[in-house]
Design an enzyme around this catalytic site. Structure first.
Site, PDB file in Angstrom:
ATOM      1  N   LYS A  91       0.820  -1.214   0.000  1.00 45.58           N
ATOM      2  CA  LYS A  91       0.000   0.000   0.000  1.00 45.58           C
ATOM      3  C   LYS A  91       0.853   1.264   0.000  1.00 45.58           C
ATOM      4  CE  LYS A  91      -2.481   0.769   3.695  1.00 45.58           C
ATOM      5  NZ  LYS A  91      -2.046  -0.539   4.195  1.00 45.58           N
ATOM      6  N   THR A  93       4.016   1.514  -0.830  1.00 45.64           N
ATOM      7  CA  THR A  93       4.754   1.508  -2.088  1.00 45.64           C
ATOM      8  C   THR A  93       3.903   2.079  -3.220  1.00 45.64           C
ATOM      9  OG1 THR A  93       5.983  -0.445  -1.364  1.00 45.64           O
ATOM     10  CG2 THR A  93       6.007   0.032  -3.717  1.00 45.64           C
ATOM     11  N   ARG A 114       1.745   8.409   6.953  1.00 45.77           N
ATOM     12  CA  ARG A 114       1.929   8.343   8.396  1.00 45.77           C
ATOM     13  C   ARG A 114       3.400   8.121   8.731  1.00 45.77           C
ATOM     14  NH1 ARG A 114      -1.482   3.411   9.951  1.00 45.77           N
ATOM     15  NH2 ARG A 114      -0.836   2.812   7.863  1.00 45.77           N
ATOM     16  N   LYS A 125       6.649  -6.394  10.885  1.00 39.71           N
ATOM     17  CA  LYS A 125       6.286  -5.713   9.642  1.00 39.71           C
ATOM     18  C   LYS A 125       7.437  -4.939   9.009  1.00 39.71           C
ATOM     19  CE  LYS A 125       2.596  -2.665   7.927  1.00 39.71           C
ATOM     20  NZ  LYS A 125       3.337  -1.483   7.487  1.00 39.71           N
ATOM     21  N   ALA A 293      -4.148   1.408  12.305  1.00 35.75           N
ATOM     22  CA  ALA A 293      -5.549   1.310  11.872  1.00 35.75           C
ATOM     23  C   ALA A 293      -6.279   0.154  12.539  1.00 35.75           C
ATOM     24  CB  ALA A 293      -5.629   1.155  10.364  1.00 35.75           C
ATOM     25  N   PHE A 321      -3.890  -0.741   6.784  1.00 39.38           N
ATOM     26  CA  PHE A 321      -4.462  -2.073   6.612  1.00 39.38           C
ATOM     27  C   PHE A 321      -5.530  -2.084   5.517  1.00 39.38           C
ATOM     28  CE2 PHE A 321      -2.900  -2.398  11.122  1.00 39.38           C
ATOM     29  CZ  PHE A 321      -1.825  -3.203  10.810  1.00 39.38           C
ATOM     30  N   PHE A 401       4.041  -8.582  -9.331  1.00 37.61           N
ATOM     31  CA  PHE A 401       5.112  -9.517  -8.970  1.00 37.61           C
ATOM     32  C   PHE A 401       5.530 -10.287 -10.224  1.00 37.61           C
ATOM     33  CE2 PHE A 401       3.783  -8.546  -4.781  1.00 37.61           C
ATOM     34  CZ  PHE A 401       4.753  -8.988  -3.898  1.00 37.61           C
ATOM     35  N   TRP A 429       7.217  -0.572  -7.816  1.00 37.29           N
ATOM     36  CA  TRP A 429       8.303  -1.172  -7.028  1.00 37.29           C
ATOM     37  C   TRP A 429       9.566  -1.300  -7.885  1.00 37.29           C
ATOM     38  CZ3 TRP A 429      11.855  -4.988  -6.658  1.00 37.29           C
ATOM     39  CH2 TRP A 429      12.346  -5.323  -5.388  1.00 37.29           C
TER      40      TRP A 429
END
Length: 576
Positions: A91, A93, A114, A125, A293, A321, A401, A429
């Site tokens: 998210k 990224t 944030r 994480k 969140a 999230f 991916f 990415w």
């Protein structure tokens, strides 16, 4: 479905998730611009209105932002995601990549993020500065101490705790019942040993012993107040409205009665100014505030978002999230309180995560499995439907991916089309803004052709219990909520005390629409158990703690902290 060109660019960027460099290596190789240059050249902010924190970080002066009040607002884009899985969604990224993509196609854009918490940085994480070639920098600084905002928030929170205990020690003239003190201490770290403690042991001189506990800083009401305040004056007013506990007669005692608000505000005087940094492509990023969140409201500060809307034509922000938690709280709490009107919601998904929601084990995700993708689409489908209930246009993006197959891509495109939404593959990415250019074009086009008709999910005057029931039924697919007689009495008490008009902030697992973290896909017919209600009178919402969720996380068996060190050259290694 539109797919971004996968070939490596001239800068040496590689296809998604096969880069030979780690995130921190990419970050450390970045050619950053002095932050005063970024502020002036990209946003038109004169140097005297930016307080530098070193060469590459700075705070934008609040008095300068006040001068922009009459300027029209830019377009507000929310990035949210499907229900998270260990396969990853990307998210942040995507938020950074879309910002770079918008600038790549000639738009004036910035992102509002944030600030990362040290808890996940040293836990499971990792950091929250994006990844690959879609990062904000300086990555190590942002993920660690940054400009000291979290330390200030923790200090303000704990100053109030100290003043409460001090008031009791010196006679307790307000009549606080030590069994009904609700204000807890905080630390920005995952530390399960501090969840439930006994404080003030050791004799009369140390005060009156009582049960107490710590939350992680990002779950603190001070953090929520910090992120929802519209100005410094509003911040100080909200700090004074904090309810720290009750008397034996159940009369609420506020921070203002302890005379704590002024000194707490003094600790936050510098922190409240939003932080300016940059992406790898030297585009502006405002990073400010950081509530989780799953246990808080999951959005960056109102001050930062409103500043961005005055400084750029497009502001890309994120909510933590999945959309059932972060996006719902963004809409029902932040937008409701701040008067914001989002123009577009981008839901991030990955083929891998959708297959995991369809029952595929993590080790088998690289194998093509269209049937599992179709089964797991139920999760994305519900999120799409949920966002539409708020009247905001929706765009789905697939964080690419290298293991994704054409058959899987085609199946997802068909499924999204059936829901009336476009689906765009992005390779931010691997290729930064260029890899997100097509996503940026779709975002602009969607905003131009589909006007937002944003509205919150429920009305202010709906009773608190019905607000929670509405969220559970409409967004989680639940049959109902459940609670015992003590919770029922607390609902009634909060209504009687005049807090019934507050929105509800749900604290529950982020891994499922239910309170069972193992229930993947889109479970329906379940019941959401309400374990506790917490009043956040300063933040102006009521927290409903549902199921087995902790406001102080613990570290895993092998924490990320075990792999972080400082090399001989003074550079941090192992941070991700």
């Amino acid at each position: 479905m539109t797919t971004a060109t996968p070939a490596p660019s001239a800068s040496g960027k590689n296809n998604q998730h096969i880069s030979p460099k780690s995130d921190i290596e990419i970050s450390q190789a970045a050619k950053m611009r002095p932050i005063l240059d970024v502020a002036r050249e990209k946003l038109g902010i004169p140097a005297e209105h930016v307080q530098p924190y070193g060469h590459y970080k700075g705070k934008i002066a609040l008095d300068y932002l006040e001068q922009l009040e009459s300027k029209p607002d830019g377009k507000l884009i929310l990035v949210t995601a499907i229900t998270p899985t260990p396969a990853g969604e990307g998210k942040t990224t995507t938020t950074v990549g879309l910002t770079d993509g918008l600038n790549f196609i000639g738009k004036k854009a910035l992102c509002c993020l944030r600030e990362p918490s040290l808890g996940p940085c040293f836990g499971v994480k990792g950091g929250a500065a994006g990844g690959g070639y879609a990062q904000v920098v300086p990555m190590e600084d942002i993920n660690l101490h940054f400009t000291g905002d979290f330390h200030a928030i923790g200090a303000a929170n704990n100053l109030l705790a100290a003043l409460v205990d001090n008031h009791i020690y010196w006679g307790n003239s307000l009549g606080l019942d030590t069994r009904r003190i609700s204000w807890r201490r905080v630390v920005d770290m995952n530390d399960r040993a501090l969840r439930s403690i006994v404080s003030s042991l050791g004799g009369v001189s140390n005060g009156f012993s009582r049960e107490d506990g710590f939350d992680i800083t990002v779950a603190s009401e001070v953090m929520a107040i910090f992120c929802l305040a519209s100005s410094f004056a509003d911040l100080q007013k909200r700090l004074g409205n904090i309810v720290v506990g009750q008397t034996r007669e159940k009369k609420n005692i506020r921070s203002s009665e302890i005379k704590a608000a002024g000194s707490m505000a003094a600790l936050l005087k510098d922190a409240i100014a939003p932080n300016l940094v940059q992406t790898l492509e030297n585009n502006p990023a405002i990073i400010h505030g950081g509530p989780f969140a799953n246990i808080a409201h999951g959005c960056n500060s109102v001050i930062a978002t409103k500043a961005g809307l005055k400084l750029a034509d497009y502001v890309v922000t994120e909510a933590g999230f999945g959309a059932d938690l972060g996006a719902e709280k963004f809409f029902d709490i932040k937008c409701r309180k701040a008067g914001l009107k989002p123009d577009l919601t981008v839901i991030v998904a990955t083929i891998r995560a959708l297959k995991m929601h369809g029952g595929v084990a993590k080790d088998d995700l690289k194998t093509e499995n269209v049937a599992a993708l179709e089964a797991g689409f139920s999760n994305l489908k519900r999120h799409i439907g949920n966002v539409k209930k708020f009247g905001v246009p929706v765009l789905v993006t697939v964080n690419k991916f290298s293991s994704d197959t054409p058959a899987e891509m085609a199946a997802l495109e068909k499924l999204c089309k059936a829901e009336g939404v476009d689906c765009v593959v992005a390779d931010n990415w691997g290729s930064g803004g260029e890899g997100a250019a097509e996503l940026a074009r779709y975002a602009v086009a969607t905003i131009e052709k589909q006007p937002s008709n944003f509205k919150p999910l429920y009305a202010d005057d709906l009773p608190l219990v019905e607000k929670l029931r509405t969220i559970a039924r409409e967004l989680y697919g639940a049959a109902d909520i459940s609670y015992d007689s003590a919770i029922k009495s607390r609902f009634a008490e909060l209504e009687k005390e005049g807090f019934g008009h507050f929105p509800v902030c749900v604290a529950k697992t982020q891994y499922s629409f239910s309170t069972d973290a193992n229930a993947k896909g889109a479970p329906s017919g379940h019941v959401i158990p309400v374990r506790e209600l917490r009043l956040s009178a300063g933040a102006e919402f009521v927290v409903a703690v549902c199921g087995d969720i902790m406001t102080m996380p613990g570290l895993p068996k092998v924490p990320a902290a075990n792999n972080i060190e400082v090399g001989p050259d003074g550079r941090i290694q192992g941070l991700f």
